[in-house]
Design an enzyme around this catalytic site. Structure first.
Site, mmCIF file in Angstrom:
data_model
loop_
_atom_site.group_PDB
_atom_site.id
_atom_site.type_symbol
_atom_site.label_atom_id
_atom_site.label_comp_id
_atom_site.label_asym_id
_atom_site.label_seq_id
_atom_site.Cartn_x
_atom_site.Cartn_y
_atom_site.Cartn_z
ATOM 1 N N GLU A 1 -0.092 45.091 84.186
ATOM 2 C CA GLU A 1 0.133 43.884 84.695
ATOM 3 C C GLU A 1 0.119 43.673 86.152
ATOM 4 O O GLU A 1 0.873 43.269 87.041
ATOM 5 C CB GLU A 1 1.471 43.402 84.209
ATOM 6 C CG GLU A 1 1.839 43.345 82.823
ATOM 7 C CD GLU A 1 3.140 42.781 82.251
ATOM 8 O OE1 GLU A 1 3.577 41.887 83.032
ATOM 9 O OE2 GLU A 1 3.526 42.953 81.023
ATOM 10 N N GLU B 1 10.374 45.553 77.976
ATOM 11 C CA GLU B 1 11.561 45.444 79.062
ATOM 12 C C GLU B 1 12.951 45.671 78.291
ATOM 13 O O GLU B 1 13.683 45.029 78.478
ATOM 14 C CB GLU B 1 11.356 43.961 79.647
ATOM 15 C CG GLU B 1 10.117 44.077 80.381
ATOM 16 C CD GLU B 1 9.971 42.541 80.931
ATOM 17 O OE1 GLU B 1 10.817 41.627 80.991
ATOM 18 O OE2 GLU B 1 8.905 42.273 81.687
#
Length: 367
Positions: free
Chosen positions: A272, A165
């Site tokens: 995820e 991220e």
């Protein structure tokens, strides 16, 4: 009236038997076999994994994991904060337990993660006086952390989410204005991959992020990946987190994202996966008065249709898609029960709160 001869009667019985057998075969082919897991249905496509914690690898959940999946990702146990809480202290218990469970049951392990702006211990960025450390000191600490963790599990972990991220949530910005960026500029990203590759040259190294299918963020993620590839940084794959919802991504957005990233020569994984029954929100908030968190038949049907579409797309890209990992085992527990709205129950997975397969499961395996 003449009676049919014996041969004719026998032929008719054989024909009826064949038709009945055919209809039984047809019905059984439409019903997923009870003794097959996700990993078995997708054995010719890609591994199917799940995020786990120390509690997941015991009892009924452990049995479900072994039956359904052939890969695991530690949900939190290997993040920098939990595994390296103090400069001279590592906490290995939970991570070791997950790796041992995986090895005992012949499951692959994805390491998650080596560098992130969250769940990072505060000591990392500060000197003894509490002031920000220099770029050189921070990169040395990053090097030592990555070497210690990656080498411990070398040969037991086949892939790592190296950088997590790093792209900003602000469309007007490129990289997130984290402490990593403030102290090191852009260099920390390439360095993390170089350190991880040096520590385990055989590990598959990922950049991992969310909302990677939204066109504007997709282009910023692509820009970062292209910079790394062009600079010959040892990056091998991109992880699309897949924290999706009933509203997004569209089939076109998902296909375009996979193709865009794969065009760089990178493999792709869904790392995820969960499908929230609520629209996307980023900021934490409290549950509103009267806000329902019921899992209605309509929501269940929409979720099943969304999962069906996602996996149809995944199967189409089996040449570049090398894994799909769900984020948590069942609706009994999901990180989405506390984020972004504390106390609002979510139902984002293929198994219900009693660990039984949902409609969405049937849609995923019925192909």
């Amino acid at each position: 009236m003449t009676k049919p001869n014996f041969t004719a009667r026998l032929s008719r019985r054989l024909l009826i038997g064949a038709l009945l057998a055919g209809s039984t075969t047809l019905l059984s082919s439409q019903r997923p076999a009870a003794d097959k897991g996700l990993k078995d249905y997708y054995k010719d496509y890609f591994p199917v994994g799940v995020a786990v914690g120390p509690q997941s690898i015991k009892g009924e959940e452990a049995a479900l994991i072994k039956a359904q999946f052939n890969s695991v990702t530690p949900e939190n146990a290997m993040k920098m904060g939990p595994i390296h809480p103090e400069e001279n202290r590592y906490f290995w218990t939970d991570a070791d337990a997950i790796v041992d469970f995986a090895q005992a049951n012949k499951l692959r392990v994805r390491g998650h993660n080596l560098l992130w702006h969250e769940q990072t211990p505060k000591w990392l960025f500060k000197d003894a006086a509490g002031k920000p450390v220099s770029k050189e000191v921070l990169l040395k600490r990053l090097h030592d952390h990555i070497f210690t963790v990656v080498k411990r599990y070398k040969g037991k972990i086949y892939a790592w989410d190296v950088v997590n991220e790093a792209i900003s949530d602000n469309p007007q910005e490129f990289l997130r204005n984290s402490e990593w960026y403030q102290i090191c500029g852009e260099d920390f990203i390439a360095k993390a991959f170089e350190y991880a590759h040096e520590a385990d040259p055989k590990a598959v190294l990922f950049y991992n992020d969310y909302n990677t299918e939204r066109p504007e963020k997709r282009e910023r993620v692509y820009k970062l990946l292209k910079q790394l590839v062009d600079a010959k940084v040892p990056i091998h794959a991109v992880g699309l987190q897949g924290h999706w919802s009933l509203q997004e991504p569209t089939e076109q957005e998902l296909r375009e994202a996979i193709e865009r990233y794969a065009s760089l020569g990178l493999k792709v994984q869904i790392t995820e996966l969960d499908v929230s029954i609520y629209p996307w929100e980023k900021e934490r908030r409290t549950k509103r008065p009267g806000e329902s968190d019921a899992y209605t038949p309509e929501l269940e049907q929409k979720q099943a249709a969304q999962y069906k579409m996602f996996f149809r797309v995944f199967r189409d890209y089996k040449k570049v898609l090398t894994g799909v990992t769900f984020w948590n085992v069942s609706d009994k527990y999901s990180w989405l029960d506390t984020y972004p709205v504390a106390g609002r129950k979510n139902y984002p997975l293929l198994f219900d709160q009693n660990l039984k397969p949902k409609k969405a499961f049937q849609e995923v395996v019925n192909f």
